[in-house]
Design a protein around this motif. Structure first.
Motif: not given
Length: 688
Positions: A374-389, A646-658
């Motif tokens: 989960l720590v690895a997934v959370l870090a990956g989601v954070m990086v993806a959230g910052v880079l993608l859009g 944290a992962v669920l909301v961050c992924v949902a936000d990432l999907i919603g804006r990309t």
């Protein structure tokens, strides 16, 4: 085969009860007529009772006659038709399901019609009103079929309304997404969704009247079979009644009535729930009203009285100009929400919160591996959230930005994107921890801040503060959200605690509070200019758009303090989640422990709402998934649930804006799409 459910009274008693029933019906007719007369004398134009009388007798001037004939009379006629249709539909649904909480609102019939008409509006296809009612009917019938197939029709259960409310949330989320994605095409659809009987001429009423009459005729033809169903399925089958076919036919006819009402005036809330409930005491005293053929028209008259009475009351309490902006459906929704809460407090709860669900035993190695993943997934989601859009970046851009060497365009993107990612992560973690605490304290697997109305109360407080203070800062909004969430929590948990936090009662009271909060939010959106519908829907859909680092400070502080308290009191959480007796035997004072943990849950939910808007189902999904992964011990559940949220909301936000960039959808809409099926799955599983 002719079948009846009751044996008529004989002799003088029969005459007396029949006379009383006729007298009551006549009084209802007079009351509805009086309300209609008062309603047509109210309005913004200076056209009072004398001018109305002159217009009706053909002696008024062109201006006054136009106001009465083109506006006020159609409005009163629409109120009569809508109230009658919804009252009859609710009575039929309650009779066929033997469930006092069944209604077009609670069975998602209105939400299905609303979504169907929203899809029609988005496509740009222009259909006559009669054809539009067919589209609304299809949506209503599909929604009702889903709810009934998932919940079942067991007598006395409240699972029907729980399933309907979950489906309503999911369908409403899809409709809200359409409103946000196509604001030009759906202009005015949000206001229409609040339920207004205002009309411009008689065209709509004349076209919907045959539709409503067709639904009523179908129900009257099925009246004797419905009477037989009231005796029980086995008895009805013994009398030759096709139980399944009767239920399907009644649901179809009720959906047709509801579709006619929704097409004409939008969803006018809770009339179908309240009208039959007001008729039931009459049926206990007067035997003729026990029969469906007599009860349906009386329920229709009662529904008409509720709609017209709400419209008259609204125009008496506020000025004529303000009353124009306030839909009648808001008033009926508020009254209906209070009615639902009152009924929930009295309904027998078939699902207790006595013992928590059992989980599998998980070893330490499995727990550590789960945390590492989960720590690895959370870090990956954070990086993806910052880079993608809408603008894609590289890791080097982030490094340069952190060192203050990024270009202007990259700096602008990251200055807006990083706070969004942090807001999503923190809000998701806070909601997950809040749900974990609530489920442990109440021993209720269906408990969650959004479903229980706590998030709705927080949203109402925040919206109210923003509408009165448009320049409000993040701490002010957080404080207002906390106040609203605190009031909602006090109502929900206070009423539910009287019944021992019964599983169904707790959720049902929460749904009532959520409905009241939603109605008030809709009222604020409709009547205020600074907080327009598009801006409000963006925020209420759980969007992190426009968030700054300052906006994340309240939720960050609440999450940090909440984690410390939860970890420190992990043993108490384990004990109170077991049963009622074990903590007492071990010397734990359960009342103070529950109150303290619920207070922490409210703070977490309120600050999450202030940071990221209304995001539902995270507090439901994350704790369940955490217990499935690492067992029931809260020393393990807490960190896993927080990371999952944290992962669920961050992924949902990432999907919603990309996915549909540059257009965006709120994270709350995406979590609703995920959470609605999961909630329905839990509902079905806990019924077994």
């Amino acid at each position: 085969m002719a079948v009846t459910a009751t044996v008529p009274a004989t002799g003088r008693t029969a005459v007396t009860t029949r006379t009383g029933a006729v007298a009551v019906t006549a009084l209802l007719v007079l009351l509805v007529a009086a309300l209609a007369v008062v309603d047509i004398t109210q309005g913004t134009a200076a056209v009072g009772a004398p001018e109305v009388w002159k217009a009706l007798t053909g002696r008024a001037g062109p201006g006054d006659a136009s106001v009465v004939v083109a506006s006020r009379l159609p409005r009163a006629a629409a109120g009569l038709l809508v109230g009658t249709a919804l009252g009859i539909a609710g009575a039929a649904l309650q009779a066929v399901s033997r469930n006092v909480l069944a209604a077009p609102d609670t069975l998602a019939v209105n939400a299905g019609s609303y979504l169907a008409l929203g899809l029609l509006t988005v496509t740009g296809v222009s259909l006559p009103l009669l054809a539009s009612s067919g589209v609304a009917f299809a949506g209503a019938l599909a929604a009702a079929a889903v709810v009934l197939s998932l919940s079942g029709l067991a007598a006395g259960t409240v699972r029907l309304v729980l399933a309907g409310s979950a489906v309503t949330l999911g369908l409403s989320s899809v409709t809200d997404a359409l409103l946000l994605l196509f604001p030009e095409r759906t202009n005015g659809l949000y206001q229409w969704n609040q339920g207004s009987i205002a009309q411009n001429g008689f065209d709509g009423v004349l076209q919907m009247t045959p539709v409503a009459l067709a639904g009523l005729a179908g129900l009257l033809l099925m009246a004797r079979r419905m009477d037989a169903l009231a005796l029980g399925d086995e008895t009805a089958r013994g009398l030759g009644v096709p139980v399944r076919g009767t239920r399907i036919t009644v649901v179809v006819c009720a959906s047709l009535l509801a579709a006619a009402a929704v097409t004409l005036a939008g969803p006018v809330g809770f009339v179908g729930l309240c009208a039959p409930a007001l008729v039931r005491p009459l049926a206990r005293r007067m035997r003729p009203f026990v029969r469906t053929r007599a009860a349906l028209p009386v329920a229709g008259l009662t529904g008409a009285g509720l709609v017209l009475g709400a419209d008259v009351l609204l125009r008496l309490l506020v000025s004529a100009q303000s009353a124009v902006a306030v839909p009648t459906g808001v008033v009926t929704s508020l009254l209906g929400a209070l009615f639902l809460v009152g009924m929930a407090a009295r309904v027998r709860d078939t699902g207790t919160a006595g013992t928590a669900e059992r989980g599998r035993l998980v070893g330490r190695t499995t727990f550590l591996v789960t945390v590492a993943v989960l720590v690895a997934v959370l870090a990956g989601v954070m990086v993806a959230g910052v880079l993608l859009g809408d603008t894609k970046l590289l890791l080097g851009d982030v490094v340069n930005w952190a060192g203050g060497m990024a270009g202007q365009s990259v700096g602008f993107v990251l200055d807006t994107r990083v706070p969004r990612v942090l807001a999503a992560l923190l809000a998701g973690g806070a909601l997950a921890l809040s749900g974990t605490l609530v489920q442990a304290v109440t021993r209720n697997p269906l408990a969650e801040p959004g479903i229980l109305g706590v998030s709705g109360g927080g949203a109402l407080g925040a919206v109210l503060f923003v509408t009165t203070a448009p320049m409000a800062g993040s701490w002010g909004i957080a404080g207002a959200a906390f106040a609203g969430a605190g009031v909602a929590a006090a109502v929900v948990f206070g009423l539910a605690a009287r019944g021992g936090f019964g599983q169904n009662r707790l959720v049902l009271v929460g749904i009532g509070v959520q409905a009241a909060a939603t109605a008030l939010i809709g009222l604020l959106i409709v009547i205020t200019d600074p907080f327009n519908a598009t801006k409000a829907l963006t925020w209420l859909s759980g969007s992190t758009y426009g968030r700054t680092l300052t906006d994340t400070l309240p939720v960050a502080g609440a999450l940090a303090v909440g984690l410390v308290i939860a970890v420190f009191r992990r043993t108490e959480l384990d004990l109170v989640s077991l049963d009622e007796d074990t903590p007492r035997l071990l010397g734990l004072r359960t009342a103070p422990a529950r109150f303290g943990l619920l207070a922490v849950s409210v703070v977490l939910s309120a600050t999450a709402v202030a940071a990221a808007g209304t995001i539902g189902f995270v507090g439901l999904v994350a704790p369940h998934a955490a217990r499935a992964l690492v067992g029931r011990r809260h020393t393990r559940v807490i960190p896993v649930a927080v990371m999952l949220g944290a992962v669920l909301v961050c992924v949902a936000d990432l999907i919603g804006r990309t996915v549909i960039a540059p257009a965006q959808l709120g994270a709350g809409l995406m979590t609703a799409v995920i959470g609605t099926p999961y909630f329905l799955y839990l509902l079905v599983r806990t019924r077994r």
